[in-house]
Design a protein around this motif. Structure first.
Motif, short mmCIF file in Angstrom:
data_model
loop_
_atom_site.label_atom_id
_atom_site.label_comp_id
_atom_site.label_asym_id
_atom_site.label_seq_id
_atom_site.Cartn_x
_atom_site.Cartn_y
_atom_site.Cartn_z
N LEU A 6 30.49 4.99 10.28
CA LEU A 6 31.79 4.86 9.61
C LEU A 6 32.42 6.23 9.37
O LEU A 6 33.58 6.46 9.69
CB LEU A 6 31.62 4.11 8.29
CG LEU A 6 32.85 4.00 7.38
CD1 LEU A 6 33.95 3.20 8.05
CD2 LEU A 6 32.45 3.39 6.05
N GLU A 7 31.63 7.14 8.82
CA GLU A 7 32.14 8.48 8.51
C GLU A 7 32.55 9.21 9.79
O GLU A 7 33.60 9.87 9.82
CB GLU A 7 31.08 9.29 7.75
CG GLU A 7 31.54 10.67 7.35
CD GLU A 7 32.76 10.68 6.42
OE1 GLU A 7 33.47 11.70 6.44
OE2 GLU A 7 33.01 9.69 5.71
N LEU A 8 31.76 9.12 10.84
CA LEU A 8 32.11 9.77 12.11
C LEU A 8 33.39 9.18 12.71
O LEU A 8 34.25 9.92 13.21
CB LEU A 8 30.96 9.65 13.11
CG LEU A 8 29.72 10.47 12.80
CD1 LEU A 8 28.58 10.10 13.75
CD2 LEU A 8 30.02 11.96 12.88
N LEU A 9 33.51 7.87 12.66
CA LEU A 9 34.70 7.23 13.21
C LEU A 9 35.96 7.62 12.44
O LEU A 9 37.00 7.89 13.03
CB LEU A 9 34.54 5.71 13.22
CG LEU A 9 33.56 5.15 14.25
CD1 LEU A 9 33.34 3.65 14.02
CD2 LEU A 9 34.05 5.40 15.66
N VAL A 10 35.86 7.66 11.10
CA VAL A 10 37.03 7.97 10.28
C VAL A 10 37.34 9.46 10.32
O VAL A 10 38.48 9.87 10.59
CB VAL A 10 36.82 7.49 8.82
CG1 VAL A 10 37.92 8.00 7.91
CG2 VAL A 10 36.75 5.97 8.77
N SER A 11 36.34 10.29 10.06
CA SER A 11 36.57 11.74 9.92
C SER A 11 36.71 12.48 11.24
O SER A 11 37.50 13.41 11.35
CB SER A 11 35.44 12.38 9.12
OG SER A 11 35.38 11.83 7.84
N VAL A 12 35.95 12.09 12.23
CA VAL A 12 35.95 12.83 13.50
C VAL A 12 36.88 12.17 14.52
O VAL A 12 37.69 12.85 15.15
CB VAL A 12 34.52 12.95 14.07
CG1 VAL A 12 34.51 13.63 15.42
CG2 VAL A 12 33.62 13.69 13.08
N ALA A 13 36.76 10.85 14.67
CA ALA A 13 37.53 10.16 15.70
C ALA A 13 38.91 9.72 15.22
O ALA A 13 39.74 9.31 16.04
CB ALA A 13 36.74 8.96 16.22
N GLY A 14 39.15 9.73 13.92
CA GLY A 14 40.46 9.36 13.40
C GLY A 14 40.76 7.87 13.42
O GLY A 14 41.91 7.46 13.39
N VAL A 15 39.70 7.04 13.45
CA VAL A 15 39.88 5.59 13.44
C VAL A 15 40.23 5.17 12.01
O VAL A 15 39.68 5.72 11.04
CB VAL A 15 38.60 4.89 13.93
CG1 VAL A 15 38.71 3.38 13.87
CG2 VAL A 15 38.25 5.35 15.35
N ALA A 16 41.12 4.20 11.87
CA ALA A 16 41.46 3.67 10.55
C ALA A 16 40.22 3.09 9.87
O ALA A 16 39.29 2.63 10.55
CB ALA A 16 42.55 2.61 10.67
#
Length: 154
Positions: A112-122
């Protein structure tokens, strides 16, 4: 001598998983596991809503209460319905189930953290992706450890 020891050793986890993927019963259990997880999700949201709206709890306290209720729901249904492990010691199974659940949660939180913080996923789609990604880990951990059938000794 080494061949004798290797022949008596239990199969490695990856070998067990590979063979397990070929058994339709395991896929049926995975579907049941996901149904139980869905019911736990509903329980979590309902308890959270009651705690926040009716009892005016702080959202983190409410989330903790919701997690505990959902965990108890999921443990009961997985023990009795998904894995049919009623014969095992419930206390040991519960401790293992909790451990696997926390490990899967930490794995999902990392994704979750990687997707939100790194990949910019909502956040909401990222949460959905992280839960799906952690489900196989959760299932395998519970099948092979929490509710594993111990071999019968003669």
């Amino acid at each position: 001598m080494e061949d004798d020891v290797a022949a008596d050793a239990p199969p490695r986890a990856h070998t067990r998983v590979r063979h397990g993927l070929r058994r339709p019963h395991n896929w049926y259990q995975l579907v049941k596991f996901c149904v139980v997880g869905g019911s736990g999700y509903v329980v979590n949201l309902c308890v959270f809503a009651v705690c926040v709206e009716a009892l005016s709890m702080h959202h983190l306290v409410a989330a903790t209460c919701a997690f505990v209720f959902a965990l108890a729901n999921n443990f009961w249904w997985n023990r009795h319905w998904t894995f049919g492990a009623r014969g095992g010691h419930a206390g040991f199974q519960a401790a293992r189930f909790f451990t696997v659940s926390v490990a899967a949660f930490l794995f999902a939180a990392t994704i979750l953290e990687l997707l939100v913080s790194v990949a910019g996923v909502a956040e909401l789609p990222a949460q959905a992706i992280s839960i799906v990604a952690a489900t196989p880990l959760n299932f395998v951990g519970n099948k092979m450890w929490s509710f594993a059938h111990s071999p019968r000794r003669a």
